[in-house]
Design a protein around this motif. Structure first.
Motif, PDB file in Angstrom:
ATOM      1  N   TRP A  30     -21.665   0.544  -1.498  1.00 11.81           N
ATOM      2  CA  TRP A  30     -20.400   0.834  -0.818  1.00 11.81           C
ATOM      3  C   TRP A  30     -19.982   2.280  -1.027  1.00 11.81           C
ATOM      4  O   TRP A  30     -19.558   2.950  -0.092  1.00 11.81           O
TER       5      TRP A  30
ATOM      6  N   PHE B 240      -9.738   6.204  -7.478  1.00 11.41           N
ATOM      7  CA  PHE B 240      -9.857   4.766  -7.278  1.00 11.41           C
ATOM      8  C   PHE B 240      -9.717   4.053  -8.616  1.00 11.41           C
ATOM      9  O   PHE B 240      -9.885   4.644  -9.671  1.00 11.41           O
TER      10      PHE B 240
ATOM     11  N   PHE C 254      -4.357   6.127   3.392  1.00  8.75           N
ATOM     12  CA  PHE C 254      -5.726   5.648   3.554  1.00  8.75           C
ATOM     13  C   PHE C 254      -6.131   4.681   2.434  1.00  8.75           C
ATOM     14  O   PHE C 254      -7.304   4.475   2.179  1.00  8.75           O
ATOM     15  N   GLU C 255      -5.160   4.085   1.793  1.00  8.68           N
ATOM     16  CA  GLU C 255      -5.452   3.190   0.678  1.00  8.68           C
ATOM     17  C   GLU C 255      -6.186   1.941   1.173  1.00  8.68           C
ATOM     18  O   GLU C 255      -5.878   1.392   2.221  1.00  8.68           O
ATOM     19  N   GLN C 256      -7.172   1.539   0.390  1.00  6.36           N
ATOM     20  CA  GLN C 256      -7.952   0.350   0.721  1.00  6.36           C
ATOM     21  C   GLN C 256      -8.074  -0.528  -0.517  1.00  6.36           C
ATOM     22  O   GLN C 256      -8.090  -0.035  -1.636  1.00  6.36           O
ATOM     23  N   ILE C 257      -8.201  -1.806  -0.290  1.00  4.06           N
ATOM     24  CA  ILE C 257      -8.507  -2.727  -1.377  1.00  4.06           C
ATOM     25  C   ILE C 257      -9.821  -3.399  -1.004  1.00  4.06           C
ATOM     26  O   ILE C 257      -9.933  -4.051   0.028  1.00  4.06           O
ATOM     27  N   ILE C 258     -10.807  -3.186  -1.843  1.00  7.38           N
ATOM     28  CA  ILE C 258     -12.149  -3.705  -1.589  1.00  7.38           C
ATOM     29  C   ILE C 258     -12.523  -4.633  -2.741  1.00  7.38           C
ATOM     30  O   ILE C 258     -12.337  -4.291  -3.906  1.00  7.38           O
TER      31      ILE C 258
ATOM     32  N   HIS D 226     -15.492   7.448   0.758  1.00  6.66           N
ATOM     33  CA  HIS D 226     -15.268   6.499  -0.334  1.00  6.66           C
ATOM     34  C   HIS D 226     -15.280   7.205  -1.690  1.00  6.66           C
ATOM     35  O   HIS D 226     -14.725   6.697  -2.656  1.00  6.66           O
TER      36      HIS D 226
ATOM     37  N   MET E 257       0.842  -1.172   0.000  1.00  4.76           N
ATOM     38  CA  MET E 257       0.000   0.000   0.000  1.00  4.76           C
ATOM     39  C   MET E 257       0.889   1.239   0.000  1.00  4.76           C
ATOM     40  O   MET E 257       1.824   1.327   0.777  1.00  4.76           O
TER      41      MET E 257
END
Length: 91
Positions: free
Chosen positions: A19, A31, A5-9, A26, A1
């Motif tokens: 979402w 993204f 604040f990186e996310q993997i969804i 979000h 990452m």
């Protein structure tokens, strides 16, 4: 990452809007959306059911050989798959 604040969804496409709308954060920043093909299992089950229905009708009045030949022309499935299924249904 690489981002703080990186996310993997991972979600099904039908849940994506839920979402995105459930948290304003979000929708901020950038993204990447990766789309993968739908899984084949449901399609395969439906195709197997259709083949079974077709073979049941054909085998009611035709030989296994003729039933397989017609089913091959209609479904474009390989002969060995259709023949194996026809024998299972016949017995």
């Amino acid at each position: 990452m690489t981002k703080r604040f990186e996310q993997i969804i991972t979600l099904p496409s039908k849940e994506l809007l839920v979402w995105l709308n459930e948290d304003v954060n979000h929708q901020k920043g950038e993204f990447v959306l990766l789309v993968s093909p739908e899984e084949k299992q449901a399609d395969q089950t439906e195709q197997e059911q259709q083949l079974d229905e077709l073979l049941l009708v054909l085998l009611d009045s035709l030989s296994v050989k003729d039933s397989v030949k017609i089913a091959m022309q209609l479904t474009k499935l390989p002969k060995d798959i259709i023949y194996r299924r026809a024998l299972e249904i016949k017995s």
